[in-house]
Design a protein around this motif. Structure first.
Motif, PDB file in Angstrom:
ATOM      1  N   THR A  54       7.870  26.237  18.832  1.00 22.31           N
ATOM      2  CA  THR A  54       8.796  26.593  17.761  1.00 22.31           C
ATOM      3  C   THR A  54       8.702  25.542  16.657  1.00 22.31           C
ATOM      4  N   ASP A  55       9.260  25.873  15.491  1.00 30.68           N
ATOM      5  CA  ASP A  55       9.266  24.912  14.386  1.00 30.68           C
ATOM      6  C   ASP A  55      10.017  23.642  14.770  1.00 30.68           C
ATOM      7  N   GLU A  56      11.091  23.780  15.548  1.00 32.28           N
ATOM      8  CA  GLU A  56      11.864  22.614  15.975  1.00 32.28           C
ATOM      9  C   GLU A  56      11.042  21.728  16.917  1.00 32.28           C
ATOM     10  N   GLU A  57      10.282  22.355  17.813  1.00 36.16           N
ATOM     11  CA  GLU A  57       9.444  21.579  18.734  1.00 36.16           C
ATOM     12  C   GLU A  57       8.331  20.849  17.988  1.00 36.16           C
ATOM     13  N   ILE A  58       7.747  21.497  16.985  1.00 40.75           N
ATOM     14  CA  ILE A  58       6.699  20.838  16.199  1.00 40.75           C
ATOM     15  C   ILE A  58       7.288  19.685  15.400  1.00 40.75           C
ATOM     16  N   ASP A  59       8.486  19.870  14.834  1.00 47.03           N
ATOM     17  CA  ASP A  59       9.148  18.767  14.125  1.00 47.03           C
ATOM     18  C   ASP A  59       9.425  17.600  15.061  1.00 47.03           C
ATOM     19  N   ALA A  60       9.888  17.901  16.271  1.00 46.20           N
ATOM     20  CA  ALA A  60      10.165  16.843  17.246  1.00 46.20           C
ATOM     21  C   ALA A  60       8.876  16.136  17.641  1.00 46.20           C
ATOM     22  N   LEU A  61       7.808  16.882  17.849  1.00 50.09           N
ATOM     23  CA  LEU A  61       6.522  16.284  18.173  1.00 50.09           C
ATOM     24  C   LEU A  61       6.047  15.388  17.028  1.00 50.09           C
ATOM     25  N   ALA A  62       6.253  15.840  15.795  1.00 50.27           N
ATOM     26  CA  ALA A  62       5.907  15.024  14.625  1.00 50.27           C
ATOM     27  C   ALA A  62       6.709  13.732  14.613  1.00 50.27           C
ATOM     28  N   GLU A  63       8.001  13.812  14.915  1.00 50.79           N
ATOM     29  CA  GLU A  63       8.842  12.597  14.969  1.00 50.79           C
ATOM     30  C   GLU A  63       8.317  11.626  16.024  1.00 50.79           C
ATOM     31  N   PHE A  64       7.925  12.149  17.172  1.00 52.05           N
ATOM     32  CA  PHE A  64       7.380  11.300  18.232  1.00 52.05           C
ATOM     33  C   PHE A  64       6.088  10.625  17.783  1.00 52.05           C
ATOM     34  N   LEU A  65       5.199  11.366  17.143  1.00 54.34           N
ATOM     35  CA  LEU A  65       3.924  10.791  16.690  1.00 54.34           C
ATOM     36  C   LEU A  65       4.137   9.785  15.550  1.00 54.34           C
ATOM     37  N   ILE A  66       5.104  10.050  14.675  1.00 48.82           N
ATOM     38  CA  ILE A  66       5.434   9.094  13.610  1.00 48.82           C
ATOM     39  C   ILE A  66       5.981   7.818  14.219  1.00 48.82           C
ATOM     40  N   TRP A  67       6.907   7.952  15.166  1.00 49.06           N
ATOM     41  CA  TRP A  67       7.486   6.777  15.825  1.00 49.06           C
ATOM     42  C   TRP A  67       6.398   5.975  16.544  1.00 49.06           C
ATOM     43  N   THR A  68       5.513   6.671  17.247  1.00 48.43           N
ATOM     44  CA  THR A  68       4.441   5.999  17.977  1.00 48.43           C
ATOM     45  C   THR A  68       3.524   5.234  17.039  1.00 48.43           C
ATOM     46  N   SER A  69       3.272   5.794  15.867  1.00 48.25           N
ATOM     47  CA  SER A  69       2.361   5.137  14.929  1.00 48.25           C
ATOM     48  C   SER A  69       2.940   3.829  14.389  1.00 48.25           C
ATOM     49  N   ARG A  70       4.234   3.643  14.513  1.00 46.42           N
ATOM     50  CA  ARG A  70       4.884   2.431  13.988  1.00 46.42           C
ATOM     51  C   ARG A  70       5.044   1.337  15.034  1.00 46.42           C
ATOM     52  N   ILE A  71       4.551   1.570  16.232  1.00 52.70           N
ATOM     53  CA  ILE A  71       4.559   0.531  17.261  1.00 52.70           C
ATOM     54  C   ILE A  71       3.437  -0.452  16.967  1.00 52.70           C
ATOM     55  N   ASP A  72       3.711  -1.737  17.097  1.00 52.25           N
ATOM     56  CA  ASP A  72       2.684  -2.761  16.891  1.00 52.25           C
ATOM     57  C   ASP A  72       1.767  -2.759  18.106  1.00 52.25           C
ATOM     58  N   ASP A  73       0.614  -2.129  17.970  1.00 53.94           N
ATOM     59  CA  ASP A  73      -0.317  -1.989  19.087  1.00 53.94           C
ATOM     60  C   ASP A  73      -1.624  -2.753  18.860  1.00 53.94           C
ATOM     61  N   ASN A  74      -1.535  -3.855  18.131  1.00 59.38           N
ATOM     62  CA  ASN A  74      -2.704  -4.698  17.851  1.00 59.38           C
ATOM     63  C   ASN A  74      -3.849  -3.911  17.220  1.00 59.38           C
ATOM     64  N   ASP A  75      -3.519  -3.074  16.236  1.00 60.75           N
ATOM     65  CA  ASP A  75      -4.503  -2.286  15.483  1.00 60.75           C
ATOM     66  C   ASP A  75      -5.332  -1.362  16.356  1.00 60.75           C
ATOM     67  N   TRP A  76      -4.716  -0.742  17.338  1.00 54.85           N
ATOM     68  CA  TRP A  76      -5.398   0.259  18.140  1.00 54.85           C
ATOM     69  C   TRP A  76      -5.142   1.614  17.497  1.00 54.85           C
ATOM     70  N   PRO A  77      -6.049   2.499  17.442  1.00 53.65           N
ATOM     71  CA  PRO A  77      -7.436   2.433  17.901  1.00 53.65           C
ATOM     72  C   PRO A  77      -8.312   1.654  16.920  1.00 53.65           C
ATOM     73  N   PRO A  78      -9.465   1.206  17.409  1.00 55.09           N
ATOM     74  CA  PRO A  78     -10.298   0.334  16.589  1.00 55.09           C
ATOM     75  C   PRO A  78     -10.953   1.013  15.392  1.00 55.09           C
ATOM     76  N   ASN A  79     -11.010   2.347  15.390  1.00 54.97           N
ATOM     77  CA  ASN A  79     -11.562   3.025  14.213  1.00 54.97           C
ATOM     78  C   ASN A  79     -10.543   4.019  13.675  1.00 54.97           C
ATOM     79  N   VAL A  80     -10.719   4.434  12.438  1.00 57.34           N
ATOM     80  CA  VAL A  80      -9.729   5.253  11.759  1.00 57.34           C
ATOM     81  C   VAL A  80      -9.556   6.618  12.402  1.00 57.34           C
ATOM     82  N   GLU A  81     -10.632   7.236  12.827  1.00 56.70           N
ATOM     83  CA  GLU A  81     -10.552   8.587  13.374  1.00 56.70           C
ATOM     84  C   GLU A  81     -10.139   8.639  14.835  1.00 56.70           C
ATOM     85  N   GLY A  82      -9.828   7.503  15.422  1.00 56.84           N
ATOM     86  CA  GLY A  82      -9.360   7.484  16.796  1.00 56.84           C
ATOM     87  C   GLY A  82     -10.477   7.754  17.723  1.00 56.84           C
TER      88      GLY A  82
END
Length: 148
Positions: free
Chosen positions: A120-148
């Protein structure tokens, strides 16, 4: 120094080495616990992020994708997908994710196909929030390349 290696010497090496490595283990464990609270982004955790994590788990996204190096390597790493596809703009990323998820499977020849999960649109929005939050974790510049 004696030319013989006695049982007492062996015992002292065993106990001394054991004590040294136990103390080293405890020190490194303590350092890790202190460092995690500074790096894990927990202060920005919201119910929408938790809902997105539940969507991630219910649909077994980790069965194909990896996130911060954990998971399968069949499909792209998603720890930096927000920077890759959203370029730092949350609204643009949510729009991209909606379009991407609704277009699956693409049917492109010679390309691995992602299944249609019918989220559903709500589930995709929630998944987007999770991926946005994850991207803001300090993970020592992982992954090593831009395309993952």
């Amino acid at each position: 120094m004696s030319e013989r290696f006695t049982k007492g010497m062996a015992r002292n090496i065993y106990y001394g080495g054991s004590l040294f490595f136990i103390l080293l283990f405890l020190g490194l464990s303590f350092d890790t616990v202190i460092a995690l609270s500074e790096r894990d982004n927990r202060e920005t955790l919201t119910p929408a992020v938790a809902e997105g994590k539940a969507v991630w788990e219910e649909n077994n996204c980790v069965g194909c994708h990896s996130i911060m190096g954990e998971g399968a390597y069949f499909a792209p790493e998603l720890a930096n997908v927000f920077e890759r596809r959203g370029m730092g703009d949350e609204a643009a990323f949510k729009g991209y994710l909606h379009a991407w998820m609704n277009a699956q499977p693409t049917g492109a020849p010679g390309r691995r196909q992602m299944p249609q999960f019918n989220l559903t649109d709500e589930e995709i929005d929630a998944l987007a929030e999770f991926l946005i939050w994850t991207s803001r974790i300090d993970d020592n510049d992982w992954p090593p390349n831009v395309e993952g």
